[in-house]
Design an enzyme around this catalytic site. Structure first.
Site, PDB file in Angstrom:
ATOM      1  N   TYR A 180       0.838  -1.207   0.000  1.00 34.04           N
ATOM      2  CA  TYR A 180       0.000   0.000   0.000  1.00 34.04           C
ATOM      3  C   TYR A 180       0.865   1.247   0.000  1.00 34.04           C
ATOM      4  CZ  TYR A 180       1.130   0.478   4.983  1.00 34.04           C
ATOM      5  OH  TYR A 180       1.797   0.628   6.176  1.00 34.04           O
ATOM      6  N   CYS A 181       0.275   2.364  -0.442  1.00 35.46           N
ATOM      7  CA  CYS A 181       0.928   3.670  -0.387  1.00 35.46           C
ATOM      8  C   CYS A 181      -0.166   4.729  -0.228  1.00 35.46           C
ATOM      9  CB  CYS A 181       1.790   3.915  -1.627  1.00 35.46           C
ATOM     10  SG  CYS A 181       0.875   3.819  -3.187  1.00 35.46           S
ATOM     11  N   THR A 182       0.187   5.999  -0.319  1.00 37.37           N
ATOM     12  CA  THR A 182      -0.760   7.069   0.005  1.00 37.37           C
ATOM     13  C   THR A 182      -2.000   7.056  -0.885  1.00 37.37           C
ATOM     14  OG1 THR A 182       1.152   8.402   0.644  1.00 37.37           O
ATOM     15  CG2 THR A 182      -0.960   9.547   0.450  1.00 37.37           C
TER      16      THR A 182
END
Length: 319
Positions: A180-182
């Protein structure tokens, strides 16, 4: 969408072909300025990655124009309400890549990427055994907030991530990988790279942390801390059910969610610290940075040599 605040912050990206990024960037900057938007938009041959702020009316006009451009058909805007602008200026810059991985053989997310999981599916997957959750962001982003049980790669920039994975492959072998990331853009490429490296079960959080926090079903559950964002807000809440502070003050280790940049411009490291410790330690991450002749905190507050010496003495006495 019900609106209670006069401004909005938009976050979006799209992998799509832009033939002449330099020309597009110049024209797009002119367009954004005509709408009086502020923000930071990156443009490359592979697409667009942007975040900008403006009034409800200004952002509506921007989204309408983007949706009417066939190159951006299907683009998704993540929208936050705001009391004012989240940026000081408007920048639109051409770049070789939207996210800097610098792979010899680049990844095209249209050709290879991990499975997309919607927030509810990602939530359920995180609770399963034989699952590893990899945070695809930088260390200072992780330190402010992350999913429970997520692995923190010891990296200061995204391009270091492939090397870290290769050095720590025993952590991932035989496991289901969640990443996951922003907002999702980094994972599009990173998850594709993992698939190309031979990992078979790779999934990514569709829409990123920002979408997860807004999802009415999961309501940000299993997230601790806040989400680092690249604008003047610095941090936004994610977990609507409980707020657990995971950030630690650089100097005392006490719970803290307040980021500042080290006052030495040659360092500029992001550090978590309270207002009290910012003053006590002259907003500097180390002794070397405190005594730097270019210390911005000292200059900004017009501290005399005697005052700086007294502050250094107090720090020494407290050790």
């Amino acid at each position: 969408m019900a609106t209670t605040k006069p401004y909005r912050v938009l976050l979006y990206y799209m992998y799509t072909t832009i033939e002449n990024p330099e020309e597009f960037a110049a024209e797009h900057l002119e367009f954004c300025n005509s709408l009086e938007l502020k923000g930071r938009i990156l443009v490359a041959k592979e697409g667009i990655n942007g975040t900008c702020s403006g009034t409800v009316e200004q952002t509506e006009k921007y989204m309408e124009a983007m949706n009417n451009d066939p190159r951006f058909d299907g683009i998704v805007f993540k929208i936050d309400e705001a009391d004012g602008h989240a940026f000081k200026k408007m920048h639109v810059r051409p770049r070789p890549e939207l996210v800097t991985l610098r792979l010899e053989d680049d990844i095209n997310p249209h050709e290879i990427t991990g499975k997309y999981l919607e927030p509810k599916d990602f939530y359920e997957a995180m609770k399963q055994e034989d699952t590893v959750i990899i945070d695809a962001r930088n260390d200072y982003e992780f330190d402010l907030g992350h999913f429970k049980g997520a692995i923190k790669p010891d990296i200061e920039s995204f391009r270091e991530l492939p090397d870290w994975i290769r050095e720590n492959k025993e952590v991932l072998e035989g496991k289901k990988i969640l990443t996951y990331c922003t907002g999702g853009i980094r994972c599009e490429k990173f998850s594709g790279w993992l698939v190309r490296e031979g990992y078979e079960d790779v999934s990514q959080l569709h829409g990123g942390i920002v979408t997860y926090g807004k999802d009415p079903e999961v309501q940000g559950e299993l997230w601790d801390g806040q989400c680092y964002v690249f604008d003047e807000r610095i941090a936004v809440p994610v977990n609507q059910k409980e707020h657990v502070i995971v950030g630690k003050d650089h100097f005392t280790g006490e719970p803290c969610e307040r980021y500042v940049n080290c006052a030495n411009p040659e360092c500029n490291k992001k550090i978590l610290c309270s207002e009290e410790n910012e003053a006590k330690y002259l907003r500097a991450c180390s002794h070397e940075c405190r005594v730097s002749p270019r210390n911005r905190y000292v200059i900004q507050h017009e501290l005399t040599e005697e005052q700086v010496a007294a502050a250094l003495e107090q720090i020494e006495a407290g050790k």
